[in-house]
Write an enzyme that holds these catalytic residues in place. Structure first.
Site, mmCIF file in Angstrom:
data_model
loop_
_atom_site.group_PDB
_atom_site.id
_atom_site.type_symbol
_atom_site.label_atom_id
_atom_site.label_comp_id
_atom_site.label_asym_id
_atom_site.label_seq_id
_atom_site.Cartn_x
_atom_site.Cartn_y
_atom_site.Cartn_z
ATOM 1 N N TRP A 32 50.646 11.295 109.796
ATOM 2 C CA TRP A 32 49.776 10.919 107.985
ATOM 3 C C TRP A 32 50.229 9.479 107.794
ATOM 4 O O TRP A 32 51.953 9.668 107.891
ATOM 5 C CB TRP A 32 50.398 12.545 107.085
ATOM 6 C CG TRP A 32 48.943 12.864 106.923
ATOM 7 C CD1 TRP A 32 48.864 13.415 106.140
ATOM 8 C CD2 TRP A 32 49.018 14.438 107.861
ATOM 9 N NE1 TRP A 32 47.637 14.471 106.405
ATOM 10 C CE2 TRP A 32 48.007 15.275 107.127
ATOM 11 C CE3 TRP A 32 49.954 14.990 109.038
ATOM 12 C CZ2 TRP A 32 47.718 16.538 107.853
ATOM 13 C CZ3 TRP A 32 49.268 15.823 109.167
ATOM 14 C CH2 TRP A 32 49.243 16.939 108.728
ATOM 15 N N TRP A 34 50.340 7.801 104.411
ATOM 16 C CA TRP A 34 51.616 7.118 103.787
ATOM 17 C C TRP A 34 52.917 7.784 103.808
ATOM 18 O O TRP A 34 53.718 7.605 103.609
ATOM 19 C CB TRP A 34 50.601 7.871 102.506
ATOM 20 C CG TRP A 34 50.901 8.705 101.746
ATOM 21 C CD1 TRP A 34 50.710 10.090 102.191
ATOM 22 C CD2 TRP A 34 50.540 9.076 99.747
ATOM 23 N NE1 TRP A 34 50.570 10.630 100.789
ATOM 24 C CE2 TRP A 34 49.978 10.216 99.927
ATOM 25 C CE3 TRP A 34 50.841 8.719 99.417
ATOM 26 C CZ2 TRP A 34 50.514 10.638 98.186
ATOM 27 C CZ3 TRP A 34 51.124 8.735 97.747
ATOM 28 C CH2 TRP A 34 50.564 10.048 97.602
ATOM 29 N N TYR A 80 46.551 23.406 113.189
ATOM 30 C CA TYR A 80 46.109 22.626 111.288
ATOM 31 C C TYR A 80 44.202 22.687 111.377
ATOM 32 O O TYR A 80 43.351 22.159 112.306
ATOM 33 C CB TYR A 80 46.155 20.900 111.893
ATOM 34 C CG TYR A 80 45.883 20.193 110.722
ATOM 35 C CD1 TYR A 80 46.748 20.241 109.242
ATOM 36 C CD2 TYR A 80 45.025 20.164 110.878
ATOM 37 C CE1 TYR A 80 46.355 19.849 108.400
ATOM 38 C CE2 TYR A 80 44.237 18.802 108.882
ATOM 39 C CZ TYR A 80 44.923 18.813 108.443
ATOM 40 O OH TYR A 80 44.768 18.727 107.227
ATOM 41 N N GLY A 166 45.303 10.983 98.333
ATOM 42 C CA GLY A 166 46.710 11.669 98.656
ATOM 43 C C GLY A 166 47.031 12.809 97.358
ATOM 44 O O GLY A 166 47.503 13.577 97.896
ATOM 45 N N ASP A 168 45.642 15.487 96.205
ATOM 46 C CA ASP A 168 44.195 16.101 96.928
ATOM 47 C C ASP A 168 43.224 16.465 96.699
ATOM 48 O O ASP A 168 41.961 16.725 96.326
ATOM 49 C CB ASP A 168 44.890 17.024 98.459
ATOM 50 C CG ASP A 168 45.370 16.199 99.575
ATOM 51 O OD1 ASP A 168 45.338 14.539 99.198
ATOM 52 O OD2 ASP A 168 45.316 16.498 100.663
ATOM 53 N N ARG A 200 47.324 26.649 96.988
ATOM 54 C CA ARG A 200 46.937 25.892 98.532
ATOM 55 C C ARG A 200 45.571 25.444 97.296
ATOM 56 O O ARG A 200 45.168 26.583 96.572
ATOM 57 C CB ARG A 200 46.912 25.902 99.398
ATOM 58 C CG ARG A 200 47.879 26.015 100.357
ATOM 59 C CD ARG A 200 48.707 24.105 100.659
ATOM 60 N NE ARG A 200 47.966 23.773 101.668
ATOM 61 C CZ ARG A 200 47.288 22.587 101.931
ATOM 62 N NH1 ARG A 200 48.553 21.765 101.884
ATOM 63 N NH2 ARG A 200 46.164 22.401 102.999
ATOM 64 N N GLU A 400 57.508 20.839 99.971
ATOM 65 C CA GLU A 400 56.826 19.715 99.524
ATOM 66 C C GLU A 400 56.576 19.102 98.124
ATOM 67 O O GLU A 400 56.531 17.984 98.059
ATOM 68 C CB GLU A 400 56.011 19.821 99.446
ATOM 69 C CG GLU A 400 54.497 19.187 100.081
ATOM 70 C CD GLU A 400 53.204 19.890 101.347
ATOM 71 O OE1 GLU A 400 53.874 20.749 100.866
ATOM 72 O OE2 GLU A 400 52.339 19.289 101.308
HETATM 73 C C1 DGY Z 1 45.916 18.484 103.928
HETATM 74 O O1 DGY Z 1 45.847 19.416 104.843
HETATM 75 O O2 DGY Z 1 46.200 19.371 102.994
HETATM 76 C C2 DGY Z 1 46.588 17.118 104.052
HETATM 77 O O3 DGY Z 1 47.115 17.051 102.396
HETATM 78 C C3 DGY Z 1 45.400 16.627 104.367
HETATM 79 O O4 DGY Z 1 45.340 14.999 103.960
#
Ligand code: DGY
Length: 435
Positions: A32, A34, A80, A166, A168, A200, A400
């Site tokens: 990724w 950044w 992913y 960034g 999100d 999420r 995270e």
């Molecule tokens: C995600 O998959 O949540 C990433 O942050 C997208 O960039």
């Protein structure tokens, strides 16, 4: 017992994949933009070749037009979503022929990262030679932004997707989602098999995210078309502050290298215009800090988030404004019951202390805040940001993101999202190296 610093080094070495780093295992299995830059800052303290390789690999994926993608898909994996087959970067005629990627970018950290690497290096001569070998690519990236992402020629660039910010799923985007009505797509999420769904974004949020990409793809990721058609077009204070900070560092590095007067002149022009517009357009007196601007619907988005304070990192506010911002921050985010600095206004009804960018504390934003506060002379508050960051990691691990409420940290379960997360480790190493 290993020290915190040794544990951080272990995290970075574990997430190193020969030529680049993953942000964390399972959840984010590629490179990724950044993340990569911020990770290099950590490596610079104990393994400069890896720090430099990280940046070289990132820049190797640059497109012919100067664009740097937000994800570089180095490997094939179906763990992913949405992956390379969804994004189809080859639709853009100037995209990389070597790497598959997304057609979005992320906050352009590379300029200031090069300066961090140089500042950290014990061998300035070798470091400058490295800078010399890559700096024009970063300049080309900035040229892309100012030529292609600033349709009204204001010196402020737009982002066309929340994943470019960034931050999100920030509550700031909720206003934009209200202007859209995307299809109810059928797809298989992967993130929620790795991480608790309550931490999420929601399914409906993903519908919005995918819809914007479908529009960009239907137009082969053409910048002019995106500027005309994307339902999401935002001037983001974090993104623009990062670009401005990187401009400044490129100027300093070109001056160290000598020559390059044309590039320095051009960077200074971009810089002057950017800082003026930023101050004129993005400061909100009532909010008491900087805010986002919705360029598609021509309206300010008057919400307070950790992005609101990022301009301190780039030296954008006057000392008076900086004072106002610090007061705003301490009042809303800095009570004794809170760790600095939540990612969204804790007094807002949109605040959610567990959900990704809707409230939790992030180490990368804290690192920028720390540096910004120091540069304006707020040493005590900066020390608190540093202590809070260390405490969050010590109590929970290299997560995270973290709950900002102190009462949530009695049993080490206040860290959320991915664990052994690279930039949390990398920036902790850097913070520990500072007095
Ligand atoms: C995600 O998959 O949540 C990433 O942050 C997208 O960039």
């Amino acid at each position: 017992m290993k020290t915190l610093q040794q544990r951080a080094i272990d995290v970075l070495n574990k997430n190193w994949k020969d030529t680049f780093s993953i942000p964390c295992a399972n959840l984010y299995p590629f490179q990724w933009f950044w993340d990569s830059g911020l990770i290099a800052i950590g490596f610079a303290h104990f393994d400069m070749p890896k720090a430099e390789k990280e940046i070289e690999t990132l820049l190797d994926a640059q497109w012919d037009n100067g664009f740097i993608p937000h994800i570089i898909f180095h490997t094939e994996t179906d763990t992913y979503f949405p992956g390379a087959d969804f994004h189809k970067s080859s639709l853009h005629p100037q995209s990389s022929k070597k790497y598959k990627s997304t057609g979005m970018t992320q906050p352009p950290v590379t300029g200031f990262v090069l300066k961090e690497l140089y500042d950290t290096s014990n061998n300035k001569k070798a470091s400058l030679a490295f800078v010399q070998s890559v700096i024009d690519k970063v300049y080309h990236n900035h040229k892309y932004f100012y030529n292609k992402r600033d349709p009204q020629d204001e010196g402020l660039v737009y982002i066309y997707h929340n994943w470019e910010s960034g931050t999100d799923n920030s509550p700031i985007w909720d206003d934009i989602w209200k202007t859209m009505n995307p299809p109810d797509y059928t797809f298989e999420r992967r993130d929620t098999t790795h991480v608790d769904a309550s931490e999420r974004p929601s399914k409906r949020e993903y519908d919005h995210y995918l819809h914007i990409i479908e529009i960009a793809k239907a137009n082969n990721y053409d910048d002019a078309k995106i500027a005309e058609l994307s339902p999401f077009l935002v001037q983001d204070p974090l993104f623009n502050a990062v670009l401005i900070k990187s401009n400044k560092c490129l100027i300093e590095l070109y001056e160290l290298l000598g020559g390059n007067d044309d590039k320095i002149g051009q960077l200074k022009k971009w810089q002057d215009k950017a800082v003026k517009s930023f101050n004129n357009k993005l400061f909100d007196k009532e909010v008491g800090a900087y805010i986002h601007y919705d360029l598609r619907n021509e309206k300010p988005l008057p919400y307070l988030s950790s992005s609101s304070f990022a301009p301190l990192f780039a030296g954008i506010p006057s000392p008076e404004r900086a004072e106002k911002m610090v007061q705003t921050m301490m009042k809303k985010f800095g009570g004794d019951h809170q760790y600095l600095c939540a990612s969204f206004d804790p007094t807002s009804e949109r605040f959610n202390p567990k959900k990704y960018w809707r409230g939790p504390v992030w180490v990368n934003l804290n690192w920028m805040l720390y540096k910004g506060l120091i540069s304006y002379g707020y040493n005590d508050i900066a020390a608190r940001v540093k202590e809070d960051t260390i405490a969050l990691i010590e109590k929970n691990g290299f997560y995270e993101y973290f709950d900002s409420r102190k009462e949530m940290h009695t049993d080490g379960s206040g860290g959320y999202g991915g664990n052994d997360f690279s930039w949390s480790a990398a920036l902790l190493i850097d913070l520990l190296s500072k007095d």
